[in-house]
Enzyme design. Structure first.
Site, PDB file in Angstrom:
ATOM      1  CE1 TYR A  89       4.659 -42.538   9.988  1.00  0.00           C
ATOM      2  CE2 TYR A  89       3.393 -41.469  11.732  1.00  0.00           C
ATOM      3  CZ  TYR A  89       4.077 -42.572  11.249  1.00  0.00           C
ATOM      4  OH  TYR A  89       4.192 -43.697  12.022  1.00  0.00           O
ATOM      5  CG  ASN A 119      -0.253 -27.134   1.894  1.00  0.00           C
ATOM      6  OD1 ASN A 119       0.319 -28.061   2.469  1.00  0.00           O
ATOM      7  ND2 ASN A 119      -0.812 -26.123   2.548  1.00  0.00           N
ATOM      8  CB  ALA A 169      -4.692 -31.963   4.863  1.00  0.00           C
ATOM      9  CB  THR A 195      -6.260 -36.187  17.775  1.00  0.00           C
ATOM     10  OG1 THR A 195      -5.360 -36.290  18.878  1.00  0.00           O
ATOM     11  CG2 THR A 195      -6.915 -34.821  17.839  1.00  0.00           C
ATOM     12  CE1 TYR A 207      -3.838 -31.782  15.716  1.00  0.00           C
ATOM     13  CE2 TYR A 207      -3.350 -32.806  17.835  1.00  0.00           C
ATOM     14  CZ  TYR A 207      -3.643 -32.920  16.481  1.00  0.00           C
ATOM     15  OH  TYR A 207      -3.754 -34.165  15.904  1.00  0.00           O
ATOM     16  CG  ASN A 220       0.869 -41.215  21.334  1.00  0.00           C
ATOM     17  OD1 ASN A 220      -0.206 -41.029  21.888  1.00  0.00           O
ATOM     18  ND2 ASN A 220       1.910 -40.433  21.528  1.00  0.00           N
ATOM     19  CG  HIS A 251       5.445 -37.665  16.228  1.00  0.00           C
ATOM     20  ND1 HIS A 251       5.187 -37.230  14.961  1.00  0.00           N
ATOM     21  CD2 HIS A 251       4.378 -37.274  16.973  1.00  0.00           C
ATOM     22  CE1 HIS A 251       4.010 -36.623  14.927  1.00  0.00           C
ATOM     23  NE2 HIS A 251       3.501 -36.642  16.139  1.00  0.00           N
ATOM     24  NE  ARG A 283       6.251 -32.452  26.470  1.00  0.00           N
ATOM     25  CZ  ARG A 283       6.347 -33.210  25.394  1.00  0.00           C
ATOM     26  NH1 ARG A 283       7.078 -32.817  24.381  1.00  0.00           N
ATOM     27  NH2 ARG A 283       5.716 -34.365  25.317  1.00  0.00           N
ATOM     28  N   GLY A 305       0.652 -29.799  30.607  1.00  0.00           N
ATOM     29  CA  GLY A 305      -0.396 -30.453  29.817  1.00  0.00           C
ATOM     30  C   GLY A 305      -0.065 -31.853  29.362  1.00  0.00           C
TER      31      GLY A 305
HETATM   32  N1  LIG Z   1       0.859 -38.550  14.051  1.00  0.00           N
HETATM   33  C1  LIG Z   1       0.067 -38.827  15.100  1.00  0.00           C
HETATM   34  O1  LIG Z   1       0.473 -39.500  16.050  1.00  0.00           O
HETATM   35  C2  LIG Z   1      -1.367 -38.343  15.096  1.00  0.00           C
HETATM   36  C3  LIG Z   1      -2.153 -38.590  16.241  1.00  0.00           C
HETATM   37  C4  LIG Z   1      -3.480 -38.151  16.243  1.00  0.00           C
HETATM   38  C5  LIG Z   1      -4.031 -37.534  15.116  1.00  0.00           C
HETATM   39  N2  LIG Z   1      -3.237 -37.288  14.036  1.00  0.00           N
HETATM   40  C6  LIG Z   1      -3.849 -36.611  12.857  1.00  0.00           C
HETATM   41  O2  LIG Z   1      -3.506 -37.339  11.700  1.00  0.00           O
HETATM   42  C7  LIG Z   1      -3.383 -36.461  10.579  1.00  0.00           C
HETATM   43  C8  LIG Z   1      -2.072 -36.720   9.864  1.00  0.00           C
HETATM   44  O3  LIG Z   1      -1.003 -36.529  10.789  1.00  0.00           O
HETATM   45  P1  LIG Z   1       0.511 -36.722  10.318  1.00  0.00           P
HETATM   46  O4  LIG Z   1       1.302 -37.119  11.515  1.00  0.00           O
HETATM   47  O5  LIG Z   1       0.551 -37.555   9.091  1.00  0.00           O
HETATM   48  O6  LIG Z   1       0.885 -35.194   9.964  1.00  0.00           O
HETATM   49  P2  LIG Z   1       1.800 -34.639   8.776  1.00  0.00           P
HETATM   50  O7  LIG Z   1       2.156 -33.251   9.143  1.00  0.00           O
HETATM   51  O8  LIG Z   1       2.891 -35.600   8.476  1.00  0.00           O
HETATM   52  O9  LIG Z   1       0.807 -34.634   7.535  1.00  0.00           O
HETATM   53  C9  LIG Z   1      -0.148 -33.620   7.304  1.00  0.00           C
HETATM   54  C10 LIG Z   1      -0.080 -33.274   5.831  1.00  0.00           C
HETATM   55  O10 LIG Z   1      -1.108 -32.327   5.533  1.00  0.00           O
HETATM   56  C11 LIG Z   1      -0.563 -31.322   4.682  1.00  0.00           C
HETATM   57  N3  LIG Z   1      -1.351 -30.108   4.903  1.00  0.00           N
HETATM   58  C12 LIG Z   1      -1.496 -29.424   6.064  1.00  0.00           C
HETATM   59  N4  LIG Z   1      -2.295 -28.373   5.895  1.00  0.00           N
HETATM   60  C13 LIG Z   1      -2.684 -28.374   4.593  1.00  0.00           C
HETATM   61  C14 LIG Z   1      -3.505 -27.532   3.803  1.00  0.00           C
HETATM   62  N5  LIG Z   1      -4.096 -26.437   4.313  1.00  0.00           N
HETATM   63  N6  LIG Z   1      -3.681 -27.835   2.494  1.00  0.00           N
HETATM   64  C15 LIG Z   1      -3.091 -28.918   1.959  1.00  0.00           C
HETATM   65  N7  LIG Z   1      -2.287 -29.757   2.648  1.00  0.00           N
HETATM   66  C16 LIG Z   1      -2.087 -29.482   3.955  1.00  0.00           C
HETATM   67  C17 LIG Z   1       0.896 -31.189   5.108  1.00  0.00           C
HETATM   68  O11 LIG Z   1       1.722 -30.650   4.116  1.00  0.00           O
HETATM   69  C18 LIG Z   1       1.250 -32.641   5.419  1.00  0.00           C
HETATM   70  O12 LIG Z   1       1.729 -33.306   4.272  1.00  0.00           O
HETATM   71  C19 LIG Z   1      -3.525 -35.050  11.139  1.00  0.00           C
HETATM   72  O13 LIG Z   1      -4.842 -34.621  10.863  1.00  0.00           O
HETATM   73  C20 LIG Z   1      -3.311 -35.222  12.639  1.00  0.00           C
HETATM   74  O14 LIG Z   1      -4.079 -34.273  13.355  1.00  0.00           O
HETATM   75  C21 LIG Z   1      -1.916 -37.679  14.006  1.00  0.00           C
END
Ligand SMILES: NC(=O)c1ccc[n+]([C@@H]2O[C@H](COP(=O)([O-])OP(=O)(O)OC[C@H]3O[C@@H](n4cnc5c(N)ncnc54)[C@H](O)[C@@H]3O)[C@@H](O)[C@H]2O)c1
Length: 337
Positions: free
Chosen positions: A11, A32, A81, A124, A150, A184, A203, A295, A297
């Protein structure tokens, strides 16, 4: 600039790629597809033409990751990732340590192999755990006490990166890392080329839109007896395009042989019911919902103090009103089959 984006099909990573391509950079995406789809990469290829390169790679495979980085040695790496589903991390903590921490160590080793020194890390607000009321709004000096695997895995990554930049073995290498601690994230590309595309979806905004269109059962609001004006939890929502802009500003302030942590939030909170209403307006139909139990936490209120990022960069949220977030999310969602 030559920029490598891990989690490029996910995303936030895909929205980052799109903005970097729109700004004229050369972008190499790594993923991946464990939590994402090839269709997103195809959308990026359409948008970026010859400037978007993609390699399917498992980051825990250090040899393959090194080989991928060698294809387009990066000036900067944006490391998105990760696995990021809190309840899953409670149920299966080891996959979070393996995937988030293991992959980060592997990536740093691979970066060393191509002498890449600069990194922006997706951290995060979950690293703060459940802050005491005196720490809200949450500044970067709030104690980091995560309450699940996490958040713990993300905090461990911060510690590992700190050790990496300060390592004496390569004192001549001017490494630097920025930790962006997101609140968020929601919304989608302003041209609706991509959007929030998770399966399963966890989400709030996309679940509301799915519920409004019958693609998800009614939304369950987890608790309406919190000490907030309408009884539901308050969170700090930042538009994904604002978040991406924060990365571009962060690149300008990457420190030398140090790490720098900055929260990315607006400082303004919205309750679950306020988000739900904004989604109803954006979708032009009611979001069916019912009240459920709290929930474990879920703190009543998590809102950022954005003073530090405001002071150190020229970043300001420009699209993070609930209206702009939900309308952009809806525009992309409405065109999905
Ligand atoms: N979405 C939120 O509100 C939010 C809030 C705080 C932090 N984050 C952080 O932002 C980052 C992105 O979040 P997102 O919502 O886009 O998540 P997402 O799951 O949409 O994207 C993560 C991507 O990483 C890839 N991936 C995961 N493990 C991998 C690996 N070992 N090797 C290669 N690719 C791998 C997945 O296939 C996926 O495409 C994350 O690190 C998350 O912790 C997100």
């Amino acid at each position: 600039m030559q920029i490598t984006v891990t989690g490029a099909a996910g995303y936030i990573g895909s929205h980052a790629c799109l903005k970097l391509l729109d700004d004229g950079h050369e972008v190499h995406g790594l993923d991946n597809f464990s939590r994402s789809f090839e269709r997103t990469v195809q959308a990026l290829q359409r948008a970026g033409g010859g400037r978007f390169h993609f390699t399917q790679v498992e980051l825990n495979d250090q040899r393959a990751t090194t080989a991928a980085l060698k294809l387009h040695p990066p000036e900067i790496v944006l490391h998105f990732a990760a696995f990021a589903v809190v309840p899953e991390s409670v149920q299966f903590p080891l996959i979070y340590w393996h995937n988030n921490v293991g992959a980060t160590v592997s990536l740093l080793n691979a970066m060393d192999a191509v002498d890449a020194r600069k990194l922006i890390f997706s951290s995060t607000c979950a690293t703060y755990g459940e802050p005491a009321p005196a720490h809200i709004p949450i500044g970067e000096d709030c104690p980091q006490r995560p309450t699940h695997a996490y958040g713990e895995s993300k905090l461990a990554c911060e510690h590992i990166m700190k050790a990496w930049v300060q390592s004496n073995a390569h004192a001549d290498r001017d490494r630097g890392v920025v930790f962006l601690r997101y609140f968020n994230v929601a919304g989608g590309d302003h041209l609706a080329r991509i959007g929030e595309d998770h399966d399963p979806e966890t989400h709030l905004v996309p679940i509301c839109l799915r519920a409004a269109t019958g693609r998800h059962p009614e939304l369950v609001v987890h608790g309406n007896d919190y000490p907030t004006p309408d009884g539901t939890c308050i969170r700090d929502y930042v538009h994904v395009e604002d978040l991406v802009t924060a990365h571009i500003e962060a690149i300008k302030v990457i420190p030398h042989r140090q790490t720098l942590a900055m929260n990315v939030g607006t400082g303004v909170g919205a309750s679950v019911l306020e988000v739900l209403r904004a989604c109803s307006v954006a979708a032009g139909r009611e979001v069916p919902f019912r009240m459920g139990a709290r929930r474990d936490g879920d703190p009543p209120k998590l809102v950022s103090n954005p003073e530090k990022i405001f002071r150190l960069t020229s970043w300001r949220p420009a699209r993070s009103s609930l209206e702009a977030i939900t309308q952009s999310a809806w525009r992309w969602f409405a065109q999905q089959k």
